[in-house]
Design a protein around this motif. Sequence first.
Motif, PDB file in Angstrom:
ATOM      1  N   PRO A  39       0.822  -1.220   0.000  1.00  0.00           N
ATOM      2  CA  PRO A  39       0.000   0.000   0.000  1.00  0.00           C
ATOM      3  C   PRO A  39       0.855   1.269   0.000  1.00  0.00           C
ATOM      4  O   PRO A  39       2.022   1.246   0.388  1.00  0.00           O
ATOM      5  N   ALA A  40       0.259   2.378  -0.437  1.00  0.00           N
ATOM      6  CA  ALA A  40       0.907   3.680  -0.346  1.00  0.00           C
ATOM      7  C   ALA A  40       0.825   4.158   1.098  1.00  0.00           C
ATOM      8  O   ALA A  40      -0.083   3.791   1.836  1.00  0.00           O
ATOM      9  N   ASP A  41       1.801   4.973   1.492  1.00  0.00           N
ATOM     10  CA  ASP A  41       1.858   5.466   2.864  1.00  0.00           C
ATOM     11  C   ASP A  41       0.870   6.607   3.051  1.00  0.00           C
ATOM     12  O   ASP A  41       0.553   7.339   2.116  1.00  0.00           O
ATOM     13  N   TYR A  42       0.379   6.782   4.299  1.00  0.00           N
ATOM     14  CA  TYR A  42      -0.636   7.824   4.546  1.00  0.00           C
ATOM     15  C   TYR A  42      -0.049   9.223   4.431  1.00  0.00           C
ATOM     16  O   TYR A  42      -0.782  10.172   4.197  1.00  0.00           O
ATOM     17  N   GLN A  43       1.274   9.353   4.584  1.00  0.00           N
ATOM     18  CA  GLN A  43       1.890  10.669   4.445  1.00  0.00           C
ATOM     19  C   GLN A  43       2.739  10.775   3.177  1.00  0.00           C
ATOM     20  O   GLN A  43       2.690  11.752   2.459  1.00  0.00           O
ATOM     21  N   GLN A  44       3.548   9.723   2.926  1.00  0.00           N
ATOM     22  CA  GLN A  44       4.500   9.803   1.818  1.00  0.00           C
ATOM     23  C   GLN A  44       3.882   9.448   0.471  1.00  0.00           C
ATOM     24  O   GLN A  44       4.480   9.684  -0.564  1.00  0.00           O
ATOM     25  N   GLY A  45       2.693   8.816   0.501  1.00  0.00           N
ATOM     26  CA  GLY A  45       2.075   8.387  -0.749  1.00  0.00           C
ATOM     27  C   GLY A  45       2.916   7.324  -1.426  1.00  0.00           C
ATOM     28  O   GLY A  45       3.457   6.441  -0.775  1.00  0.00           O
ATOM     29  N   GLU A  46       3.061   7.439  -2.751  1.00  0.00           N
ATOM     30  CA  GLU A  46       3.790   6.427  -3.528  1.00  0.00           C
ATOM     31  C   GLU A  46       5.296   6.500  -3.286  1.00  0.00           C
ATOM     32  O   GLU A  46       6.028   5.555  -3.568  1.00  0.00           O
ATOM     33  N   PRO A 111      11.269  15.442  -2.457  1.00  0.00           N
ATOM     34  CA  PRO A 111       9.827  15.618  -2.279  1.00  0.00           C
ATOM     35  C   PRO A 111       9.361  15.555  -0.822  1.00  0.00           C
ATOM     36  O   PRO A 111       8.354  16.167  -0.483  1.00  0.00           O
ATOM     37  N   MET A 112      10.052  14.788   0.030  1.00  0.00           N
ATOM     38  CA  MET A 112       9.560  14.613   1.396  1.00  0.00           C
ATOM     39  C   MET A 112      10.054  15.717   2.325  1.00  0.00           C
ATOM     40  O   MET A 112       9.293  16.368   3.008  1.00  0.00           O
TER      41      MET A 112
END
Lengths: 247, 163
Positions: A39-46, A111-112
């Motif tokens: 799954p994608a992370d709730y903060q970092q996404g993909e 990006p992060m």
Amino acid sequence: MHFFTKLALRHARALLWWSSALTLVLLVIGLVWGLFFSPADYQQGEMVRILYIHAPAAWMGLFAYTVMAVASAASLMGKYPLADIVAKASSPVGALFTIICLVTGALWGKPMWGAYWVWDARLTSMLILLFLYLGHIALVNAFDDYGRGARAGAILALIGFINIPIIKFSVDWWNTLHQPASITRVALPAMAMEMLLPLLVMGLAFKAYYVTLLLVRIQSEMAAVQVRASRLTQNNWTQNNRRENGR
Amino acid sequence: MSLKKRRLGWLISSLVALGMAIGLLLLAARDTVTFFFSPSELAQLSIKQDRRLRVGGLVAAGSVQRTGTIIHFVITDRVQTVPVIFSGILPDLFREGQGVVAEGRLGTDGVLHASSVLAKHDETYTPRDVAESSLQKKWRGERAPGAAQTTATGGSAPAAITR
């Protein structure tokens, strides 16, 4: 030690085959799982998927240096014929993993965090690790005499080993921008199981890849030793011949 | 004593000595090795005016105010707070309750005039659909008192900052 050396040498070909096959299988499973089915992370996404390359590369960067340091200690303590070869074989592989770790980390950082690079304790100590590897490669090959190069490299490898615990604990000892360890955390699991499992598969894949590369490099190093030895005897032989012929 | 044992002794003692030397070096330089100060650490330091420094903590809930391109917010570690003024591009992860590190100069009024703001990601990895489930609520419940007001968005707090 000698027993294991002989055993490993006798089965080097089979070992190489198995480790290559294991690398391939684990890498395919880990990459497909990590890149497509986790799954994608709730903060970092993909962006979280970089983790599946970044963290295993970092682990192997530290592991390859540890192997190098242990081999160097063995080489300095006594005459283990394989120790110098293992140390010399391990450092370019470790440098490769460290470069992968630094590059993927920078690609994630922009990006992060908002920056490719920051001079915090974790990132700086990891960069020092890369320089230690490059220094070791250069130093080992800087001498005409193989033994002297190996000895100098072994001393450098042992001095640089101080850096390994500094890298590992930098996120605990100082405030760093890099996040602390997720997996070895004692309290609550910091990573969801559906992300942890592909990460562990990738960790094993990188370990198998390291073993594969190490075996290939050990074989080529041993071939180089044989070439050197035969060249030496040939030189001696021609010199002796010349002397006998009175030239 | 055998040659190998003597060599091992030499090796270990020189490595221990080297380790201690580097340890002392890093201990002496810990204020420069550290990437940022928490608001509490900042309160204990005597910082010279106009020295560039970084302050890290959580963006306090309800503290973000935008006037044109200038943004005001407050960094908190749930004990002390540092107000920040910043004008520029914020990272995507910037939000209330998020860990951030702001770099700039501390003014006489105690406001940090930041030239860059970085987001600090924590060590928790959670799938999106799980993030708002019971697991997340359980983590929230285990935090220090006052945690709820600083984490309005439900992001979990960086462990390094909550120390």
